[in-house]
Design a protein around this motif. Structure first.
Motif, PDB file in Angstrom:
ATOM      1  N   ALA A 128       0.846  -1.197   0.000  1.00 12.35           N
ATOM      2  CA  ALA A 128       0.000   0.000   0.000  1.00 12.35           C
ATOM      3  C   ALA A 128       0.883   1.249   0.000  1.00 12.35           C
ATOM      4  O   ALA A 128       1.869   1.326   0.745  1.00 12.35           O
ATOM      5  N   ALA A 129       0.540   2.192  -0.838  1.00  7.16           N
ATOM      6  CA  ALA A 129       1.304   3.432  -0.937  1.00  7.16           C
ATOM      7  C   ALA A 129       0.378   4.580  -1.294  1.00  7.16           C
ATOM      8  O   ALA A 129      -0.697   4.371  -1.856  1.00  7.16           O
ATOM      9  N   LYS A 130       0.818   5.780  -0.963  1.00  2.00           N
ATOM     10  CA  LYS A 130       0.044   6.983  -1.279  1.00  2.00           C
ATOM     11  C   LYS A 130       0.965   7.988  -1.942  1.00  2.00           C
ATOM     12  O   LYS A 130       2.023   8.328  -1.406  1.00  2.00           O
ATOM     13  N   ARG A 131       0.566   8.452  -3.118  1.00  2.00           N
ATOM     14  CA  ARG A 131       1.336   9.488  -3.797  1.00  2.00           C
ATOM     15  C   ARG A 131       0.857  10.847  -3.301  1.00  2.00           C
ATOM     16  O   ARG A 131      -0.287  11.229  -3.538  1.00  2.00           O
ATOM     17  N   VAL A 132       1.733  11.555  -2.631  1.00  2.00           N
ATOM     18  CA  VAL A 132       1.394  12.868  -2.063  1.00  2.00           C
ATOM     19  C   VAL A 132       1.508  13.959  -3.123  1.00  2.00           C
ATOM     20  O   VAL A 132       0.717  14.903  -3.154  1.00  2.00           O
ATOM     21  N   SER A 133       2.498  13.840  -3.965  1.00  2.00           N
ATOM     22  CA  SER A 133       2.687  14.777  -5.075  1.00  2.00           C
ATOM     23  C   SER A 133       3.332  14.012  -6.213  1.00  2.00           C
ATOM     24  O   SER A 133       3.543  12.800  -6.125  1.00  2.00           O
ATOM     25  N   SER A 134       3.651  14.705  -7.287  1.00  2.00           N
ATOM     26  CA  SER A 134       4.196  14.029  -8.463  1.00  2.00           C
ATOM     27  C   SER A 134       5.531  13.349  -8.202  1.00  2.00           C
ATOM     28  O   SER A 134       5.939  12.463  -8.962  1.00  2.00           O
TER      29      SER A 134
ATOM     30  N   VAL B 240       6.162   9.968  -2.378  1.00  2.00           N
ATOM     31  CA  VAL B 240       5.322   8.816  -2.120  1.00  2.00           C
ATOM     32  C   VAL B 240       5.542   8.332  -0.693  1.00  2.00           C
ATOM     33  O   VAL B 240       6.656   8.404  -0.160  1.00  2.00           O
ATOM     34  N   ILE B 241       4.473   7.850  -0.070  1.00  2.00           N
ATOM     35  CA  ILE B 241       4.527   7.308   1.283  1.00  2.00           C
ATOM     36  C   ILE B 241       4.156   5.832   1.229  1.00  2.00           C
ATOM     37  O   ILE B 241       3.140   5.467   0.629  1.00  2.00           O
ATOM     38  N   ARG B 242       4.964   5.003   1.862  1.00  2.00           N
ATOM     39  CA  ARG B 242       4.614   3.583   1.981  1.00  2.00           C
ATOM     40  C   ARG B 242       3.694   3.438   3.190  1.00  2.00           C
ATOM     41  O   ARG B 242       4.125   3.550   4.334  1.00  2.00           O
ATOM     42  N   THR B 243       2.421   3.207   2.938  1.00  2.00           N
ATOM     43  CA  THR B 243       1.430   3.173   4.014  1.00  2.00           C
ATOM     44  C   THR B 243       1.185   1.774   4.550  1.00  2.00           C
ATOM     45  O   THR B 243       0.517   1.616   5.573  1.00  2.00           O
ATOM     46  N   GLY B 244       1.692   0.768   3.869  1.00  2.00           N
ATOM     47  CA  GLY B 244       1.511  -0.596   4.355  1.00  2.00           C
ATOM     48  C   GLY B 244       2.411  -1.561   3.607  1.00  2.00           C
ATOM     49  O   GLY B 244       2.476  -1.535   2.388  1.00  2.00           O
ATOM     50  N   SER B 245       3.166  -2.377   4.353  1.00  2.00           N
ATOM     51  CA  SER B 245       4.007  -3.382   3.715  1.00  2.00           C
ATOM     52  C   SER B 245       3.200  -4.664   3.566  1.00  2.00           C
ATOM     53  O   SER B 245       2.533  -5.101   4.497  1.00  2.00           O
ATOM     54  N   GLY B 246       3.252  -5.233   2.383  1.00  2.00           N
ATOM     55  CA  GLY B 246       2.462  -6.434   2.122  1.00  2.00           C
ATOM     56  C   GLY B 246       3.296  -7.512   1.480  1.00  2.00           C
ATOM     57  O   GLY B 246       4.506  -7.609   1.707  1.00  2.00           O
ATOM     58  N   GLN B 247       2.656  -8.320   0.675  1.00  2.00           N
ATOM     59  CA  GLN B 247       3.320  -9.409  -0.015  1.00  2.00           C
ATOM     60  C   GLN B 247       2.992  -9.326  -1.504  1.00  2.00           C
ATOM     61  O   GLN B 247       1.900  -8.905  -1.890  1.00  2.00           O
TER      62      GLN B 247
ATOM     63  N   PHE C 119      11.103  -5.914  -0.636  1.00  2.00           N
ATOM     64  CA  PHE C 119       9.723  -6.398  -0.656  1.00  2.00           C
ATOM     65  C   PHE C 119       9.681  -7.886  -0.285  1.00  2.00           C
ATOM     66  O   PHE C 119      10.643  -8.616  -0.523  1.00  2.00           O
ATOM     67  N   GLN C 120       8.541  -8.319   0.261  1.00  2.00           N
ATOM     68  CA  GLN C 120       8.296  -9.743   0.433  1.00  2.00           C
ATOM     69  C   GLN C 120       7.697 -10.282  -0.860  1.00  2.00           C
ATOM     70  O   GLN C 120       6.673  -9.776  -1.313  1.00  2.00           O
ATOM     71  N   ALA C 121       8.334 -11.290  -1.422  1.00  2.00           N
ATOM     72  CA  ALA C 121       7.869 -11.801  -2.710  1.00  2.00           C
ATOM     73  C   ALA C 121       7.832 -13.321  -2.693  1.00  2.00           C
ATOM     74  O   ALA C 121       8.650 -13.978  -2.040  1.00  2.00           O
ATOM     75  N   PHE C 122       6.870 -13.868  -3.425  1.00  2.00           N
ATOM     76  CA  PHE C 122       6.660 -15.313  -3.464  1.00  2.00           C
ATOM     77  C   PHE C 122       6.312 -15.729  -4.892  1.00  2.00           C
ATOM     78  O   PHE C 122       5.768 -14.943  -5.663  1.00  2.00           O
ATOM     79  N   LEU C 123       6.621 -16.971  -5.219  1.00  2.00           N
ATOM     80  CA  LEU C 123       6.195 -17.545  -6.483  1.00  2.00           C
ATOM     81  C   LEU C 123       4.871 -18.266  -6.273  1.00  2.00           C
ATOM     82  O   LEU C 123       4.659 -18.885  -5.228  1.00  2.00           O
TER      83      LEU C 123
ATOM     84  N   MET D  52      -6.555  -3.794   7.683  1.00  2.00           N
ATOM     85  CA  MET D  52      -5.131  -3.576   7.432  1.00  2.00           C
ATOM     86  C   MET D  52      -4.871  -2.286   6.669  1.00  2.00           C
ATOM     87  O   MET D  52      -3.802  -1.689   6.784  1.00  2.00           O
ATOM     88  N   THR D  53      -5.852  -1.868   5.880  1.00  2.00           N
ATOM     89  CA  THR D  53      -5.704  -0.630   5.090  1.00  2.00           C
ATOM     90  C   THR D  53      -6.703   0.424   5.571  1.00  2.00           C
ATOM     91  O   THR D  53      -7.203   1.213   4.776  1.00  2.00           O
ATOM     92  N   SER D  54      -6.960   0.430   6.871  1.00  2.00           N
ATOM     93  CA  SER D  54      -8.039   1.260   7.424  1.00  2.00           C
ATOM     94  C   SER D  54      -7.883   2.744   7.110  1.00  2.00           C
ATOM     95  O   SER D  54      -8.868   3.445   6.913  1.00  2.00           O
TER      96      SER D  54
END
Length: 329
Positions: A146-152, A155-162, A197-201, A276-278
């Protein structure tokens, strides 16, 4: 090795920032990163000022320099540099994948075995992209980042996922091409892990895509119509009841289409994503508020088309679909 990131939205900026912050390499080889944006203005701003990246701990990193260019100039720029693309990670919305976009993408000079890794919501776009890209080099990515673009250029990483990586339509690939497809998935996984990042096949990436669609078809249009953040869907019983009705309609479609669904488990997943993304605004809410075209066709529209194919009634999703279209300019 050269990674080309196409799309200067929240996830595109997040991946560029994390790749460049962690000096990625693969098999001992350094990785070059380039960003391709929709507008010349954003590319110029990022080239001049770099990217400001705020992590979950609140710390801000200034990523500079960044190679950023408008996508429509990709063919010309890359012919001048002579650096072919090793892999392309696609972060544009489905609504942007039109004939013009396919033309720009197809003109990018690339290595013979270059992969195209697709992060789009919904379904239907892979068939379109396969018209210009070999199937065994076309990968599907499903992420809960999860991320939020504040301006062009912030960017803010708002949540780490998979992030799960898999081969699109694996059954259609010739047996002699399977090793290449598997190798491309593995190298993509390594690149993501090296970037933090957490990554999986995944051997069932299509199933994961439909799991995500089941979540998006509820959260995205409902938050967009109510103009609320994801977590606020759980704050009232009326909203929860509305969500459950939408969920049950979708489950009926999945069962008719013989798509695996576990009613209890999948409902809990919808609720968990909201929690999780409240604090996040869904992408569809952001589009509606900005007056942009939404991904309603790729999300709710995809479910409605499946419902029509299997003759399942989905009156609530049809209503959501019409309301979203009516709310946009």
């Amino acid at each position: 090795m050269v990674i080309d990131i196409i799309g200067g939205g929240s996830l595109g900026l997040l991946h560029v920032a994390m790749l460049l912050s962690n000096s990625p390499s693969i098999d001992g080889n350094n990785v070059e990163v380039r960003l391709w944006t929709r507008t010349e203005e954003q590319a110029l701003l990022i080239r001049n000022q770099g990217i400001y990246f705020e992590g979950q701990d609140g710390r801000v990193a200034h990523i500079h320099p960044v190679r950023a260019y408008p996508l429509e100039e990709a063919g010309e720029v890359l012919e001048q540099t002579g650096m072919k693309s090793s892999c392309i990670w696609l972060f544009v919305k489905q609504t942007h994948i039109d004939s013009d976009f396919l033309g720009y993408l197809d003109r990018i000079p690339r290595e013979k075995t270059a992969s195209l890794v697709c992060y789009q919501n919904g379904v239907g776009h892979m068939e379109v992209l396969s018209s210009i890209w070999p199937r065994e080099q076309l990968l599907w990515a499903v992420t809960t980042e999860a991320a939020k673009r504040v301006s062009s250029n912030k960017v803010i990483r708002t949540g780490s996922g998979q992030t799960s990586i898999g081969i699109w339509n694996a059954s259609s690939i010739c047996p002699n091409k399977t090793d290449l497809a598997t190798s491309l998935c593995l190298s993509t996984k390594k690149l993501l892990e090296n970037a933090g990042f957490q990554a999986f096949l995944s051997n069932n990436i299509e199933g994961m895509v439909y799991q995500k669609l089941l979540v998006n078809v509820i959260i995205n249009p409902l938050t967009a119509l109510l103009r609320i953040k994801n977590g606020q869907l759980l704050a009232q019983e009326d909203r929860l009841s509305f969500m459950k009705d939408l969920f049950l309609e979708a489950v009926a479609v999945y069962r008719a289409a013989h798509i695996d669904v576990d009613e209890e488990k999948d409902w809990n997943r919808v609720v968990q994503v909201c929690r999780m993304t409240s604090s996040n605004s869904s992408s569809m809410l952001q589009d509606v508020e900005a007056g942009r075209e939404t991904e309603i066709e790729a999300i709710t529209g995809a479910l409605i088309r499946m419902a029509e194919q299997y003759e399942v009634a989905v009156p609530m999703h049809r209503m959501m679909y019409r309301l979203i279209l009516a709310s946009c300019d």
